[in-house]
Design a protein around this motif. Sequence first.
Motif, PDB file in Angstrom:
ATOM      1  N   LEU A 191       0.807  -1.223   0.000  1.00 20.02           N
ATOM      2  CA  LEU A 191       0.000   0.000   0.000  1.00 20.02           C
ATOM      3  C   LEU A 191       0.837   1.268   0.000  1.00 20.02           C
ATOM      4  N   LYS A 192       2.046   1.207   0.512  1.00 16.60           N
ATOM      5  CA  LYS A 192       2.888   2.415   0.516  1.00 16.60           C
ATOM      6  C   LYS A 192       3.171   2.898  -0.900  1.00 16.60           C
ATOM      7  N   ASN A 193       3.123   2.000  -1.893  1.00 19.36           N
ATOM      8  CA  ASN A 193       3.372   2.418  -3.269  1.00 19.36           C
ATOM      9  C   ASN A 193       2.294   3.379  -3.772  1.00 19.36           C
ATOM     10  N   ILE A 194       1.085   3.246  -3.261  1.00 17.75           N
ATOM     11  CA  ILE A 194       0.012   4.171  -3.631  1.00 17.75           C
ATOM     12  C   ILE A 194       0.341   5.569  -3.133  1.00 17.75           C
ATOM     13  N   ILE A 195       0.759   5.657  -1.881  1.00 17.14           N
ATOM     14  CA  ILE A 195       1.079   6.957  -1.297  1.00 17.14           C
ATOM     15  C   ILE A 195       2.306   7.561  -1.961  1.00 17.14           C
ATOM     16  N   ALA A 196       3.251   6.709  -2.396  1.00 13.59           N
ATOM     17  CA  ALA A 196       4.422   7.207  -3.121  1.00 13.59           C
ATOM     18  C   ALA A 196       4.022   7.832  -4.455  1.00 13.59           C
ATOM     19  N   LEU A 197       3.044   7.218  -5.134  1.00 17.24           N
ATOM     20  CA  LEU A 197       2.507   7.860  -6.339  1.00 17.24           C
ATOM     21  C   LEU A 197       1.967   9.247  -6.006  1.00 17.24           C
ATOM     22  N   THR A 304      -6.337   7.250  -1.477  1.00 12.10           N
ATOM     23  CA  THR A 304      -6.329   6.149  -2.441  1.00 12.10           C
ATOM     24  C   THR A 304      -7.403   6.344  -3.505  1.00 12.10           C
ATOM     25  N   HIS A 305      -8.589   6.770  -3.070  1.00 12.45           N
ATOM     26  CA  HIS A 305      -9.672   7.025  -4.027  1.00 12.45           C
ATOM     27  C   HIS A 305      -9.278   8.132  -4.993  1.00 12.45           C
ATOM     28  N   GLY A 306      -8.649   9.182  -4.483  1.00 13.51           N
ATOM     29  CA  GLY A 306      -8.237  10.284  -5.344  1.00 13.51           C
ATOM     30  C   GLY A 306      -7.211   9.850  -6.375  1.00 13.51           C
ATOM     31  N   ILE A 307      -6.241   9.044  -5.956  1.00 16.34           N
ATOM     32  CA  ILE A 307      -5.220   8.577  -6.892  1.00 16.34           C
ATOM     33  C   ILE A 307      -5.841   7.618  -7.902  1.00 16.34           C
ATOM     34  N   GLU A 308      -6.811   6.821  -7.463  1.00 20.98           N
ATOM     35  CA  GLU A 308      -7.529   5.948  -8.391  1.00 20.98           C
ATOM     36  C   GLU A 308      -8.233   6.784  -9.470  1.00 20.98           C
ATOM     37  N   GLN A 309      -8.801   7.922  -9.095  1.00 19.75           N
ATOM     38  CA  GLN A 309      -9.452   8.802 -10.072  1.00 19.75           C
ATOM     39  C   GLN A 309      -8.447   9.352 -11.083  1.00 19.75           C
ATOM     40  N   ILE A 310      -7.255   9.704 -10.606  1.00 23.97           N
ATOM     41  CA  ILE A 310      -6.223  10.227 -11.501  1.00 23.97           C
ATOM     42  C   ILE A 310      -5.757   9.155 -12.472  1.00 23.97           C
ATOM     43  N   LEU A 311      -5.528   7.952 -11.964  1.00 20.63           N
ATOM     44  CA  LEU A 311      -4.972   6.879 -12.784  1.00 20.63           C
ATOM     45  C   LEU A 311      -5.968   6.313 -13.784  1.00 20.63           C
ATOM     46  N   PHE A 312      -7.209   6.125 -13.346  1.00 16.96           N
ATOM     47  CA  PHE A 312      -8.145   5.333 -14.143  1.00 16.96           C
ATOM     48  C   PHE A 312      -9.382   6.098 -14.612  1.00 16.96           C
ATOM     49  N   GLN A 313      -9.575   7.333 -14.124  1.00 15.51           N
ATOM     50  CA  GLN A 313     -10.755   8.089 -14.523  1.00 15.51           C
ATOM     51  C   GLN A 313     -10.409   9.443 -15.125  1.00 15.51           C
ATOM     52  N   ASN A 314      -9.116   9.633 -15.431  1.00 19.55           N
ATOM     53  CA  ASN A 314      -8.636  10.852 -16.095  1.00 19.55           C
ATOM     54  C   ASN A 314      -8.931  12.125 -15.304  1.00 19.55           C
ATOM     55  N   ALA A 315      -8.988  12.007 -13.986  1.00 15.41           N
ATOM     56  CA  ALA A 315      -9.185  13.206 -13.166  1.00 15.41           C
ATOM     57  C   ALA A 315      -7.916  14.053 -13.175  1.00 15.41           C
ATOM     58  N   GLU A 316      -8.082  15.357 -13.104  1.00 15.44           N
ATOM     59  CA  GLU A 316      -6.940  16.262 -13.035  1.00 15.44           C
ATOM     60  C   GLU A 316      -6.340  16.220 -11.627  1.00 15.44           C
ATOM     61  N   PRO A 317      -5.025  16.043 -11.519  1.00 17.98           N
ATOM     62  CA  PRO A 317      -4.409  15.960 -10.192  1.00 17.98           C
ATOM     63  C   PRO A 317      -4.740  17.137  -9.282  1.00 17.98           C
ATOM     64  N   LYS A 318      -4.720  18.352  -9.817  1.00 17.21           N
ATOM     65  CA  LYS A 318      -5.018  19.505  -8.964  1.00 17.21           C
ATOM     66  C   LYS A 318      -6.453  19.472  -8.456  1.00 17.21           C
ATOM     67  N   ASP A 319      -7.371  19.005  -9.287  1.00 17.04           N
ATOM     68  CA  ASP A 319      -8.769  18.908  -8.844  1.00 17.04           C
ATOM     69  C   ASP A 319      -8.909  17.914  -7.691  1.00 17.04           C
ATOM     70  N   VAL A 320      -8.152  16.811  -7.769  1.00 18.64           N
ATOM     71  CA  VAL A 320      -8.207  15.813  -6.703  1.00 18.64           C
ATOM     72  C   VAL A 320      -7.646  16.398  -5.409  1.00 18.64           C
ATOM     73  N   VAL A 321      -6.548  17.134  -5.500  1.00 14.48           N
ATOM     74  CA  VAL A 321      -5.986  17.777  -4.305  1.00 14.48           C
ATOM     75  C   VAL A 321      -7.005  18.738  -3.698  1.00 14.48           C
ATOM     76  N   ASP A 322      -7.664  19.498  -4.541  1.00 16.73           N
ATOM     77  CA  ASP A 322      -8.687  20.440  -4.037  1.00 16.73           C
ATOM     78  C   ASP A 322      -9.806  19.681  -3.319  1.00 16.73           C
ATOM     79  N   GLN A 323     -10.203  18.542  -3.865  1.00 17.40           N
ATOM     80  CA  GLN A 323     -11.241  17.737  -3.218  1.00 17.40           C
ATOM     81  C   GLN A 323     -10.796  17.270  -1.838  1.00 17.40           C
ATOM     82  N   LEU A 324      -9.550  16.812  -1.744  1.00 20.23           N
ATOM     83  CA  LEU A 324      -9.023  16.332  -0.466  1.00 20.23           C
ATOM     84  C   LEU A 324      -8.923  17.457   0.566  1.00 20.23           C
TER      85      LEU A 324
END
Length: 342
Positions: A191-197, A304-324
């Motif tokens: 699981l640490k690999n997710i956080i490293a991403l 993890t959900h946010g990174i999943e959105q970036i990887l597999f749902q084409n979410a913009e990284p900055k938008d995910v950070v704003d959500q968090l």
Amino acid sequence: MANVAVLGAGSWGTALSIVLADNHHEVRLWTHRAEQANDINESHTNKKYLKEVSLPESIVAYTDLKQAVQDVTAVVLVVPTKAIRDVCKQLREVLDHKVTLIHATKGIDPDSLKRVSEIITEEMPSDYYDDVVVLSGPSHAEEVGLRQPTTVTVSSETMKTAELAQDLFINEHFRVYTNPDIVGVELGGALKNIIALGAGISDGLGYGDNAKAALITRGLAEIARLGTSMGSSPLTFAGLTGVGDLIVTCTSQHSRNYRAGYMLGQGQNLEDVLEHMGMVVEGVRTTNAAYKLSKEQGVEMPITHGIEQILFQNAEPKDVVDQLMTRGRRHEMEDLTNVLSD
């Protein structure tokens, strides 16, 4: 001294082979690439994966799996998670005696949601080993290959089997602890690999140390929440395979997952990033698996959900950070209290 087969001649398999050779074991390093085997046997180098490191001559590369495992006392699996099942199927066809079976692969299968040791036990008849051992911890192959101080953990269902692995690897450069919590050790390493991403994405976006420190800390809370829901000890995640592996993977250019995240944060798409890396980025598949596990276990994992959105749902990284950053108010100790009370 022992005869040991190391299956997988990537950077980590090669580095572990060096540790074993330094301990005067006979090491058989298996690869399916003839060119790579020739490089190891003739030049004593593995140019693609550890180009700065000279390999001991006692490391002999094999392309024939049956020859590689003949009469060995231990087998160390160091192939990507997606290859574990297939390699185990090949191994059970050629192995004809009991061995100490160790794996050093950090991942979770996104299809079956199985940990690596669970896949091994599904595919390998128990006649060939007593218990699977997992080796994990904060350990960049590049540094291990240069014999820089490194400390890891081995875990198994029985302490005796874990101690067999400990004895194989421990030396003045490579310190090995034992831990009875095999579920926690495997989950922490995966699981640490997710956080490293995520840490790489944060740096790629141009955010500073404050953001990365928050990501690592809150990421550890997510790992512990999922891990304890699956039966792990919360103390495991305060150790080498928890916070230790998080630190090394989230803060170093050696980390493939960090580097991949950095490129994602700079706006590159996942396909191009993986092509550029040229090596397996375990965190991508593990993100998919962990997201599914979090839903199955009813565990909240917003990073993890946010990174999943970036990887597999084409979410913009900055938008995910704003959500968090705009999630509802929480009490920090609420997560720790819940974990420790499980």
